[in-house]
Motif scaffolding. Structure first.
Motif, mmCIF file in Angstrom:
data_model
loop_
_atom_site.group_PDB
_atom_site.id
_atom_site.type_symbol
_atom_site.label_atom_id
_atom_site.label_comp_id
_atom_site.label_asym_id
_atom_site.label_seq_id
_atom_site.Cartn_x
_atom_site.Cartn_y
_atom_site.Cartn_z
ATOM 1 N N THR A 71 40.750 36.184 37.219
ATOM 2 C CA THR A 71 39.326 36.336 36.921
ATOM 3 C C THR A 71 38.453 35.789 38.057
ATOM 4 O O THR A 71 37.390 36.340 38.341
ATOM 5 N N VAL A 72 38.919 34.742 38.703
ATOM 6 C CA VAL A 72 38.182 34.177 39.840
ATOM 7 C C VAL A 72 38.257 35.136 41.028
ATOM 8 O O VAL A 72 37.253 35.407 41.692
ATOM 9 N N ARG A 73 39.456 35.683 41.288
ATOM 10 C CA ARG A 73 39.605 36.663 42.381
ATOM 11 C C ARG A 73 38.700 37.864 42.148
ATOM 12 O O ARG A 73 38.052 38.351 43.076
ATOM 13 N N ALA A 74 38.650 38.344 40.918
ATOM 14 C CA ALA A 74 37.816 39.510 40.613
ATOM 15 C C ALA A 74 36.335 39.189 40.806
ATOM 16 O O ALA A 74 35.598 39.989 41.386
ATOM 17 N N LEU A 90 41.637 40.344 49.094
ATOM 18 C CA LEU A 90 41.809 40.223 47.643
ATOM 19 C C LEU A 90 42.223 41.534 46.979
ATOM 20 O O LEU A 90 42.824 41.522 45.904
ATOM 21 N N VAL A 91 41.907 42.658 47.597
ATOM 22 C CA VAL A 91 42.102 43.973 46.962
ATOM 23 C C VAL A 91 43.515 44.171 46.408
ATOM 24 O O VAL A 91 43.666 44.575 45.251
ATOM 25 N N PRO A 92 44.593 43.901 47.164
ATOM 26 C CA PRO A 92 45.934 44.153 46.604
ATOM 27 C C PRO A 92 46.264 43.336 45.360
ATOM 28 O O PRO A 92 47.095 43.751 44.554
ATOM 29 N N SER A 93 45.624 42.197 45.181
ATOM 30 C CA SER A 93 45.947 41.337 44.037
ATOM 31 C C SER A 93 45.105 41.638 42.798
ATOM 32 O O SER A 93 45.302 41.015 41.755
ATOM 33 N N LEU A 94 44.187 42.583 42.900
ATOM 34 C CA LEU A 94 43.323 42.915 41.771
ATOM 35 C C LEU A 94 43.993 43.935 40.858
ATOM 36 O O LEU A 94 44.813 44.744 41.296
ATOM 37 N N HIS A 118 42.185 53.425 48.159
ATOM 38 C CA HIS A 118 43.531 53.534 48.727
ATOM 39 C C HIS A 118 44.543 52.779 47.859
ATOM 40 O O HIS A 118 45.637 53.290 47.575
ATOM 41 N N ALA A 119 44.198 51.563 47.423
ATOM 42 C CA ALA A 119 45.104 50.777 46.586
ATOM 43 C C ALA A 119 45.389 51.485 45.264
ATOM 44 O O ALA A 119 46.536 51.479 44.790
#
Length: 126
Positions: A71-74, A90-94, A118-119
């Protein structure tokens, strides 16, 4: 003074800590993020705040206690004030839902939206 604000960041009073979290100094924010009395909801509010100094958001990004939380990453990735290089990391971990939200957000940088597109295209559908 900066020293007084740093001292408050190490304190125990929750109401005071929430006020200190709005401090524009990255040093003060770093100390607040290390305070055991801070909870995830506080950090999400900080990560989502606008306008905010990019250096403050960078402190949230490097806080290992908090960046592990999805939630923090988002919240960080969706904040247009986060330095673009950090947002791209951060994109790959979302989650797909979060990537789609970023992809459709006109307020975010085009290359960040493209990275989410792309992800999403790379995800394996079962």
């Amino acid at each position: 003074s900066l020293g007084e604000r740093k001292s408050l960041a190490r304190g125990r009073d929750r109401a005071l800590l929430q006020r200190v979290m709005r401090d524009p100094s990255p040093d003060v924010v770093r100390m607040v993020l290390a305070n055991p009395r801070i909870v995830e909801a506080d950090v999400i509010r900080l990560a989502a705040r606008r306008p905010i100094l990019p250096s403050v958001l960078s402190e949230v990004f490097v806080a290992t206690r908090w960046i592990t939380r999805g939630t923090v990453r988002a919240a960080l990735a969706k904040n247009p004030y986060l330095p673009r290089a950090l947002a791209l990391r951060l994109v790959p971990s979302l989650s797909a839902v979060e990537q789609r939200a970023i992809e459709q957000s006109p307020e975010l940088a085009g290359d960040l939206r493209d990275a989410c597109t792309h992800a999403l295209s790379q995800r394996v559908v079962h």
